[in-house]
Design a protein around this motif. Structure first.
Motif, PDB file in Angstrom:
ATOM      1  N   UNK A 135       1.448  11.803 -10.974  1.00 53.87           N
ATOM      2  CA  UNK A 135       1.156  13.241 -11.024  1.00 53.87           C
ATOM      3  C   UNK A 135       2.406  14.086 -11.219  1.00 53.87           C
ATOM      4  N   UNK A 136       3.534  13.587 -10.712  1.00 55.43           N
ATOM      5  CA  UNK A 136       4.719  14.453 -10.675  1.00 55.43           C
ATOM      6  C   UNK A 136       5.743  14.118 -11.755  1.00 55.43           C
ATOM      7  N   UNK A 137       5.562  12.983 -12.442  1.00 53.71           N
ATOM      8  CA  UNK A 137       6.548  12.609 -13.452  1.00 53.71           C
ATOM      9  C   UNK A 137       7.703  11.799 -12.883  1.00 53.71           C
ATOM     10  N   UNK A 138       7.666  11.496 -11.599  1.00 53.61           N
ATOM     11  CA  UNK A 138       8.668  10.562 -11.064  1.00 53.61           C
ATOM     12  C   UNK A 138       8.267   9.156 -11.520  1.00 53.61           C
ATOM     13  N   UNK A 139       9.231   8.235 -11.552  1.00 55.81           N
ATOM     14  CA  UNK A 139       8.945   6.877 -11.985  1.00 55.81           C
ATOM     15  C   UNK A 139       8.998   5.969 -10.752  1.00 55.81           C
ATOM     16  N   UNK A 140       7.896   5.311 -10.478  1.00 50.60           N
ATOM     17  CA  UNK A 140       7.802   4.550  -9.228  1.00 50.60           C
ATOM     18  C   UNK A 140       8.825   3.400  -9.166  1.00 50.60           C
ATOM     19  N   UNK A 141       9.196   2.863 -10.327  1.00 50.11           N
ATOM     20  CA  UNK A 141      10.198   1.787 -10.317  1.00 50.11           C
ATOM     21  C   UNK A 141      11.545   2.347  -9.866  1.00 50.11           C
TER      22      UNK A 141
ATOM     23  N   UNK B 244       0.835  -1.212   0.000  1.00 55.41           N
ATOM     24  CA  UNK B 244       0.000   0.000   0.000  1.00 55.41           C
ATOM     25  C   UNK B 244       0.863   1.254   0.000  1.00 55.41           C
ATOM     26  N   UNK B 245       1.994   1.218   0.691  1.00 52.84           N
ATOM     27  CA  UNK B 245       2.859   2.401   0.737  1.00 52.84           C
ATOM     28  C   UNK B 245       3.402   2.714  -0.653  1.00 52.84           C
ATOM     29  N   UNK B 246       3.898   1.698  -1.352  1.00 61.04           N
ATOM     30  CA  UNK B 246       4.472   1.970  -2.683  1.00 61.04           C
ATOM     31  C   UNK B 246       3.347   2.322  -3.660  1.00 61.04           C
ATOM     32  N   UNK B 247       2.164   1.738  -3.469  1.00 59.54           N
ATOM     33  CA  UNK B 247       1.047   2.099  -4.342  1.00 59.54           C
ATOM     34  C   UNK B 247       0.633   3.554  -4.130  1.00 59.54           C
ATOM     35  N   UNK B 248       0.683   4.011  -2.893  1.00 63.98           N
ATOM     36  CA  UNK B 248       0.382   5.427  -2.633  1.00 63.98           C
ATOM     37  C   UNK B 248       1.393   6.303  -3.375  1.00 63.98           C
ATOM     38  N   UNK B 249       2.655   5.874  -3.341  1.00 61.32           N
ATOM     39  CA  UNK B 249       3.698   6.642  -4.034  1.00 61.32           C
ATOM     40  C   UNK B 249       3.490   6.581  -5.552  1.00 61.32           C
ATOM     41  N   UNK B 250       2.937   5.458  -6.052  1.00 64.18           N
ATOM     42  CA  UNK B 250       2.724   5.345  -7.512  1.00 64.18           C
ATOM     43  C   UNK B 250       1.767   6.434  -7.995  1.00 64.18           C
TER      44      UNK B 250
ATOM     45  N   UNK C  30       3.598   4.422 -31.952  1.00 65.76           N
ATOM     46  CA  UNK C  30       3.846   5.678 -32.646  1.00 65.76           C
ATOM     47  C   UNK C  30       4.169   5.433 -34.110  1.00 65.76           C
ATOM     48  N   UNK C  31       4.549   4.192 -34.454  1.00 62.22           N
ATOM     49  CA  UNK C  31       4.790   3.871 -35.852  1.00 62.22           C
ATOM     50  C   UNK C  31       3.480   3.988 -36.644  1.00 62.22           C
ATOM     51  N   UNK C  32       2.402   3.847 -35.958  1.00 59.96           N
ATOM     52  CA  UNK C  32       1.103   3.945 -36.635  1.00 59.96           C
ATOM     53  C   UNK C  32       0.620   5.391 -36.655  1.00 59.96           C
ATOM     54  N   UNK C  33       0.558   5.981 -35.476  1.00 60.69           N
ATOM     55  CA  UNK C  33       0.148   7.378 -35.411  1.00 60.69           C
ATOM     56  C   UNK C  33       0.443   7.889 -34.018  1.00 60.69           C
ATOM     57  N   UNK C  34       1.012   9.071 -33.907  1.00 61.26           N
ATOM     58  CA  UNK C  34       1.382   9.560 -32.581  1.00 61.26           C
ATOM     59  C   UNK C  34       0.179   9.643 -31.644  1.00 61.26           C
ATOM     60  N   UNK C  35      -0.999   9.850 -32.186  1.00 62.10           N
ATOM     61  CA  UNK C  35      -2.168   9.994 -31.321  1.00 62.10           C
ATOM     62  C   UNK C  35      -2.599   8.643 -30.750  1.00 62.10           C
ATOM     63  N   UNK C  36      -2.015   7.571 -31.269  1.00 66.96           N
ATOM     64  CA  UNK C  36      -2.432   6.255 -30.799  1.00 66.96           C
ATOM     65  C   UNK C  36      -1.620   5.771 -29.605  1.00 66.96           C
ATOM     66  N   UNK C  37      -0.754   6.615 -29.107  1.00 64.24           N
ATOM     67  CA  UNK C  37       0.061   6.196 -27.965  1.00 64.24           C
ATOM     68  C   UNK C  37      -0.724   6.337 -26.674  1.00 64.24           C
ATOM     69  N   UNK C  38      -0.805   5.309 -25.940  1.00 67.74           N
ATOM     70  CA  UNK C  38      -1.473   5.423 -24.651  1.00 67.74           C
ATOM     71  C   UNK C  38      -1.098   4.236 -23.779  1.00 67.74           C
ATOM     72  N   UNK C  39      -0.266   4.476 -22.820  1.00 66.39           N
ATOM     73  CA  UNK C  39       0.048   3.402 -21.895  1.00 66.39           C
ATOM     74  C   UNK C  39      -0.001   3.937 -20.486  1.00 66.39           C
ATOM     75  N   UNK C  40      -0.703   3.228 -19.696  1.00 63.29           N
ATOM     76  CA  UNK C  40      -0.781   3.660 -18.310  1.00 63.29           C
ATOM     77  C   UNK C  40       0.586   3.434 -17.669  1.00 63.29           C
ATOM     78  N   UNK C  41       1.021   4.385 -16.933  1.00 59.75           N
ATOM     79  CA  UNK C  41       2.365   4.289 -16.373  1.00 59.75           C
ATOM     80  C   UNK C  41       2.334   3.905 -14.907  1.00 59.75           C
ATOM     81  N   UNK C  42       2.331   2.597 -14.647  1.00 65.75           N
ATOM     82  CA  UNK C  42       2.397   2.167 -13.256  1.00 65.75           C
ATOM     83  C   UNK C  42       3.830   1.991 -12.826  1.00 65.75           C
TER      84      UNK C  42
END
Ligand code: UDX
Ligand code: UDX
Ligand code: ADP
Length: 468
Positions: A244-250, A233-239, A456-468
């Protein structure tokens, strides 16, 4: 006292693997595992070792070696109890679903039934070992029942909580960090402790076998699980803060884990912890604390559960938001249903709650899990009691091929960290999905950069990955 005959009541995820390893390591002890569930016992006795009721890497080999030699599975509970010098109680202790303590306290119905059955079936003195995780002071209740209904037989109660994690049960049993045995401080209690120590000493170094009083042992089990869950739960809170801040939880996890006081394990951000123990044990601890009037202690631990519920809900909400605030009629593919990899256990799996949330929004869920059956998935959703079996079957489909599962999906969500998911041909999956194709990696296991490039090889607008 030298133990030569052990009986274990309960042939589940704990009883089955634990007794298989004891039998493998102690060929001079006859171990009989009993259960009231005939189908389960038949499966343990089945020819096909791929179909054991519990899937654990390496378990088939252990069972193959010991079964029929000194490891037996049976439904003749009374006979096995009476023949044994030592009886393990390894039955389920789920959270109560009714009455006082509903949703919080452990339901001890099955443990009490076991105690009464041991008392009734015993014609000689026994050592009774609590293996199931139990609320502090359960041993006293078991002892009271045995002493009052056991017809003058003498019973020593030990607490020997199991710390194995599913998916690594065999490794954990073969090389445990520690074995914990709690018992009565008097001479008879110490003798019983020593008898159990000798069983484990067949393969566990003595210095790793800790002995305590019975209450410390019972509380240590709850505390260990509470601390582990708290780290998740602690690391999930940090995720959430990272997103929001652009830090990478890994990166944050790696940086803090390098501090030897913190340590690197159990710092993987996820869609939320599941499993039969963490939530149940914390709720139990919260319930006990409240019953002693310890409001601050109870509130402190309860927050671990609240954070976990939040993480699961947040994952579902994030999917909905990314799919333009509506998932009605959209195909969302779940890769994984088990609560973690390398197990077929789904108890309290985050997938169940994420699915429920998305079904509320009328999404069409397709599930693929390498080890979980269709019946189990439907049963998990029915157990929530939130909708009819017909509606569940209309909105949830289970397929046994991952590429077929992803065909024409609006989104793919990773719910379990199965290794095979990483090795999939993600280009092929991408091409088979509807565009814009979205992947929500609830376990942070995929090569995100590669996937981004692919999209992005297909189309830049098609990029979408949730960043956990
Ligand atoms: C802390 C961090 O440890 C350090 O990495 C950071 O750079 C600065 O903050 P410090 O405050 O100097 O260092 O001491 P620390 O040893 O962390 O102890 C902090 C407090 O926690 C002390 O009051 C200490 O007595 C208490 N503490 C620590 C406990 O009560 N129990 C413990 O098990 C450990
Ligand atoms: C746990 C304890 O680890 C074990 O000692 C105890 O005997 C029973 O409860 P288990 O529930 O089998 O074991 O699995 P565990 O590996 O602890 O994982 C529990 C949940 O936490 C899983 O859903 C897992 O995916 C999740 N988890 C774990 C994370 O999300 N991140 C992590 O870093 C570790
Ligand atoms: P765990 O994860 O604690 O091992 P499981 O639910 O996998 O829990 O296993 C518990 C097993 O105990 C089940 O197979 C259940 O049928 C069995 N059981 C429960 N009560 C009794 C009882 N009174 N006698 C025999 N077996 C029991």
């Amino acid at each position: 006292m030298k133990i030569t005959k052990i009986c274990c009541i309960g042939a589940g995820y704990v009883g089955g693997p634990t007794m298989a390893v004891i039998a493998q390591k102690c060929p001079d002890i006859t171990v009989t595992v009993v259960d009231i569930n005939q189908a389960r016992i038949d499966a343990w006795n089945g020819e096909d070792l791929d179909k054991l009721p519990v899937y654990e890497p390496g378990l088939d080999k252990v069972v193959a070696e010991a079964r029929g030699r000194n490891l037996f599975f049976s439904t003749d509970v009374n006979k096995a109890i009476d023949e044994a010098q030592m009886v393990f109680i390894s039955v389920n202790t789920p959270t109560k679903t009714y009455g006082e303590g509903k949703g919080m306290a452990a339901d001890l119905k099955w443990v009490e039934l076991c105690a009464r059955q041991i008392a009734a079936a015993s014609t000689s003195d026994k050592i009774v070992v609590e293996k199931s995780t139990l609320p502090v002071r359960t041993a006293q209740a078991v002892k009271d029942i045995l002493d009052n209904t056991g017809g003058g037989r003498k019973f020593q109660i030990l607490s020997n909580p199991e710390f194995l994690a599913e998916g690594t049960a065999v490794e954990d049993l073969l090389a445990p960090d520690r074995v914990l045995i709690g018992g009565d401080p008097g001479p008879e209690g110490q003798e019983a402790i020593e008898a159990l120590v000798s069983v484990y000493a067949a393969w566990v170094p003595r210095e790793r076998i800790l002995t305590t009083n019975i209450w410390s042992s019972e509380l240590s089990k709850l505390t260990a699980n509470a601390f582990l869950a708290q780290r998740v739960s602690s690391i999930n809170a940090i995720s959430e803060l990272c997103e929001q801040t652009g830090a990478d939880v890994t990166e944050v996890a790696r940086a803090i884990g390098a501090d030897s006081r913190i340590g690197p394990k159990f710092l993987k951000a996820s869609v939320g912890f599941g499993g039969s123990c963490f939530q149940k044990d914390i709720l139990n601890m919260v319930y006990i604390s409240r019953s002693y009037g310890l409001t601050e202690v109870a509130d402190y631990w309860e927050q671990v559960i609240k954070m976990n519920d939040h993480q699961k809900a947040r994952f579902a909400k994030n999917i909905i938001k990314s799919l333009y605030n509506t998932v009605n009629g959209k195909k969302i593919t779940f890769l994984g249903w088990a609560f973690k990899k390398d197990t077929n256990d789904t108890r309290e799996s985050a997938a169940i709650y994420v699915a429920d949330h998305l079904i509320n929004e009328q999404a069409q869920i397709t599930v693929y899990d390498p080890k979980v059956s269709e019946e189990k998935i439907y049963a998990d959703l029915e157990y929530l009691n939130t909708r009819s079996p017909e509606e569940i079957r209309r909105l949830v489909k289970v397929v046994y091929d991952p590429y077929e599962a992803c065909l024409d999906a609006h989104a793919v969500a990773i719910l379990t960290e199965w290794d095979e998911f990483v090795d999939y041909d993600w280009q092929r999956i991408y091409e088979a999905m509807l565009k814009p194709a979205k992947v929500f990696d609830g376990r942070n296991i995929l090569p995100h950069e590669e996937l981004r490039t692919m999209a992005s090889a297909y189309s830049p607008s098609e990029r979408q990955y949730s960043n956990y």
